[in-house]
Design a protein around this motif. Structure first.
Motif, short mmCIF file in Angstrom:
data_model
loop_
_atom_site.label_atom_id
_atom_site.label_comp_id
_atom_site.label_asym_id
_atom_site.label_seq_id
_atom_site.Cartn_x
_atom_site.Cartn_y
_atom_site.Cartn_z
N SER A 1 -30.61 -22.45 -13.94
CA SER A 1 -29.47 -21.97 -13.17
C SER A 1 -29.66 -22.11 -11.67
CB SER A 1 -29.20 -20.49 -13.52
OG SER A 1 -30.36 -19.70 -13.30
N HIS A 2 -30.66 -22.89 -11.23
CA HIS A 2 -30.90 -23.04 -9.80
C HIS A 2 -31.34 -24.48 -9.51
CE1 HIS A 2 -32.43 -20.96 -5.91
NE2 HIS A 2 -32.04 -22.19 -5.66
N VAL A 3 -30.34 -25.36 -9.32
CA VAL A 3 -30.60 -26.78 -9.09
C VAL A 3 -29.73 -27.26 -7.93
CG1 VAL A 3 -30.56 -29.10 -10.07
CG2 VAL A 3 -31.14 -27.14 -11.53
N THR B 1 -28.81 -27.50 -19.92
CA THR B 1 -27.75 -26.94 -19.09
C THR B 1 -28.32 -26.64 -17.72
OG1 THR B 1 -26.74 -25.87 -21.01
CG2 THR B 1 -26.04 -25.10 -18.85
N LEU B 2 -27.63 -27.09 -16.67
CA LEU B 2 -28.01 -26.70 -15.32
C LEU B 2 -26.77 -26.22 -14.57
CD1 LEU B 2 -27.13 -28.96 -12.94
CD2 LEU B 2 -28.93 -30.28 -14.07
N ILE B 3 -27.01 -25.36 -13.59
CA ILE B 3 -25.94 -24.89 -12.71
C ILE B 3 -26.30 -25.31 -11.29
CG2 ILE B 3 -24.49 -22.97 -12.01
CD1 ILE B 3 -25.24 -21.51 -14.48
N ASP B 4 -25.38 -26.04 -10.70
CA ASP B 4 -25.60 -26.68 -9.42
C ASP B 4 -25.27 -25.74 -8.27
OD1 ASP B 4 -25.86 -29.00 -7.58
OD2 ASP B 4 -23.70 -28.70 -7.33
N ALA C 1 -29.74 -17.96 -18.98
CA ALA C 1 -28.39 -17.97 -19.55
C ALA C 1 -27.74 -16.61 -19.41
CB ALA C 1 -28.44 -18.40 -21.01
N ALA C 2 -28.51 -15.55 -19.66
CA ALA C 2 -27.96 -14.20 -19.55
C ALA C 2 -27.65 -13.84 -18.10
CB ALA C 2 -28.93 -13.19 -20.14
N VAL C 3 -28.54 -14.20 -17.18
CA VAL C 3 -28.33 -13.88 -15.77
C VAL C 3 -27.08 -14.57 -15.24
CG1 VAL C 3 -29.25 -14.28 -13.45
CG2 VAL C 3 -30.73 -13.33 -15.23
N ALA C 4 -26.93 -15.84 -15.55
CA ALA C 4 -25.79 -16.59 -15.02
C ALA C 4 -24.51 -16.33 -15.79
CB ALA C 4 -26.12 -18.09 -15.03
N GLY C 5 -24.63 -15.86 -17.02
CA GLY C 5 -23.44 -15.65 -17.83
C GLY C 5 -22.96 -16.91 -18.52
N VAL C 6 -23.91 -17.73 -18.98
CA VAL C 6 -23.58 -18.97 -19.67
C VAL C 6 -23.54 -18.68 -21.16
CG1 VAL C 6 -24.21 -21.37 -20.03
CG2 VAL C 6 -24.80 -20.26 -17.88
N SER C 7 -22.38 -18.80 -21.76
CA SER C 7 -22.23 -18.47 -23.18
C SER C 7 -22.59 -19.65 -24.06
CB SER C 7 -20.80 -18.02 -23.47
OG SER C 7 -19.89 -19.06 -23.20
N ARG D 1 -17.49 -20.60 -16.23
CA ARG D 1 -17.68 -19.22 -16.62
C ARG D 1 -16.63 -18.86 -17.65
NH1 ARG D 1 -14.36 -15.78 -15.19
NH2 ARG D 1 -13.64 -17.13 -13.53
N SER D 2 -17.08 -18.25 -18.74
CA SER D 2 -16.15 -17.92 -19.82
C SER D 2 -15.55 -16.55 -19.58
CB SER D 2 -16.87 -17.94 -21.16
OG SER D 2 -17.95 -17.04 -21.17
#
Length: 478
Positions: free
Chosen positions: A97-99, A126-129, A402-408, A477-478
């Motif tokens: 989650s940190h890229v 999965t990555l979050i930019d 996944a839990a911290v970022a809220g990725v379902s 985000r869902s």
């Protein structure tokens, strides 16, 4: 099951020395007695990491989702079949989650094609930019759509996005939230690029009040600008000069400001790349009183130590900095006691010129470590020396972020989740060679490092990532 990958509940039964939940046993009974459903893919593994622990399993995948998790011997039928080798284990795809991809605008530093190939090579599905280092920065919906247009045809893994919070951008927070960003990043000191200015604590708190109304979150680069302004200026080839320019106190002061703002607004807050272990006590106290606070750290803070960084080794420069070995040990303890929630890369690449590899000047070199591909083997190599199991390491890098970022649907091997997996050989030994890594430039702080554990294949929604045809999707985000 909780975000830390805890037990799903229910009774357990034992089969062949492998513990499985009642729900898995029911799946086996149904597969044997209720007719044969033919899945698109069946994966068989003698050791798979489920939320409940290790198990010998057969996994049925259809339309990119996990539709069956059965105990070994269930004889699930599939159009395709993957059988793991004896030395391989099946892990959930990792979530980073940190890229910093830096694309568009600074694609000469990195781009979505190269970054996501590197991610897949490291078992990250999965990555979050991050919203900065790209041009334009992701501080409004138009910039987000520009970034999505660049990422969509190039992504080899699934990609989501953080929004940015900068001075004067408060009015853009709600539209970006509605557009599906996972939260908002701000700095409390200079970000390194002028087009993404830092917030003063007062404006951060005002923005957090807006985010609290939407149950969004503020993720914070927590170093205090005033403390840094009073510190010595870094210059030259000695790492100690750079370390003294980023004192622990800058993190302590900034984290206290984040805690105060989260307490007053009720907003979810997340501390990025925790370096200063001395802040763990105030973090734990805040969480105990109910402040909605999560924390991450990074592999470089867990495997490197200031005393071991050579003069001129600007590949090791990052902000906040790598600190001493005793600090590193305390960060490990923070992970083990649950004060730190997850481990992510903070992959922050640049060109060799910006890293000042020729001069080795820590004062002028870009601060960032390229490690997107290496997180799992680095962390596993260090963890096993400390007697920490692979299952814990993987949860810090999968269900944790996944839990911290809220990725379902990501980060765990569960029915209904995305069929994202990393196949990992934990005993295989290899040596890091920068030229063989998949990110854009052959630079790494880990050149020549011997490591244990190799990702042998990465599977995204049931398809193996081959690095040729982009299979990634853009997620929201869902």
């Amino acid at each position: 099951m909780d975000g830390r990958g805890g037990p799903a509940g229910g009774s357990t039964a034992s089969t062949g020395g492998v513990t499985m939940t009642q729900s898995i046993r029911d799946t086996v009974d149904g597969a044997v007695s209720g007719g044969r459903t033919v899945h698109e893919l069946v994966i068989r593994a003698e050791r798979a990491l489920l939320p409940e622990g290790w198990a010998a399993v057969e996994i049925g995948v259809t339309e990119g989702r996990i539709v069956a998790v059965a105990a070994a011997g269930a004889r699930l039928a599939g159009e395709r079949r993957i059988e793991l080798a004896a030395d391989e284990v099946l892990l959930p795809g990792l979530v980073d989650s940190h890229v910093h991809v830096n694309d568009p605008g600074r694609s000469e530093w990195e781009g979505f094609a190269t970054a996501t190939r590197a991610a897949a090579a490291g078992g990250v599905t999965t990555l979050i930019d991050m919203p900065l280092n790209c041009l334009p920065p992701t501080v409004d919906v138009d910039a987000l759509e520009t970034k999505r247009a660049v990422a969509a045809p190039a992504a080899h893994v699934d990609v989501g996005f953080w929004g940015g919070a900068t001075p004067g951008s408060t009015a853009q927070l709600a539209p970006l939230h509605e557009a599906g960003v996972f939260g908002f990043k701000c700095f409390l000191e200079h970000s390194g690029v002028d087009e993404f200015p830092h917030l003063e604590p007062e404006e951060m708190e005002r923005d957090m009040a807006v985010l609290a109304e939407r149950d969004s979150q503020m993720i914070v680069h927590a170093e205090d600008s005033r403390t840094l302004a009073d510190a010595p200026t870094a210059s030259g080839r000695q790492y100690r000069s750079f370390l003294e320019s980023r004192p622990e106190e800058a993190e302590h002061v900034a984290i206290a400001a984040v805690i105060d703002a989260a307490r007053r607004t009720g907003c979810r807050a997340h501390i990025l790349h925790l370096s200063a272990a001395g802040a763990l006590e105030q973090i734990a106290a805040a969480r105990a009183e109910g402040v909605r606070l999560t924390v991450e750290t990074c592999p470089h803070y867990l495997v490197l130590a200031a005393e071991e960084i050579a003069d001129g080794a600007t590949t090791h420069k990052c902000c906040p900095p790598v600190r001493e070995g005793a600090n590193r040990d305390a960060l490990w303890q923070g992970l083990l006691d649950g004060t730190i929630d997850c481990v992510v890369s903070d992959h922050s690449p640049s060109t060799p010129e910006l890293k000042e590899v020729d001069t080795g000047d820590f004062g002028t070199a870009w601060g960032g470590i390229s490690s997107l591909q290496l997180g799992l083997p680095l962390l596993w190599t260090a963890a096993r020396r400390r007697g920490i199991g692979l299952e814990q390491v993987v949860r810090w890098m999968s269900s944790g972020p996944a839990a911290v970022a809220g990725v379902s649907g990501k980060g765990s091997i569960v029915e209904g989740g995305d069929a994202d997996f990393a196949v990992f050989a934990p005993e295989r030994e290899w040596t890091v060679e920068a030229a063989e890594l998949r990110h854009r430039h052959p630079l790494t702080a880990y050149q020549g490092w011997p490591v244990q554990g190799a990702v042998t294949r990465t599977i995204l929604r049931g398809d193996e990532v081959d690095g040729a045809r982009p299979r990634g999707r853009l997620i929201e985000r869902s």
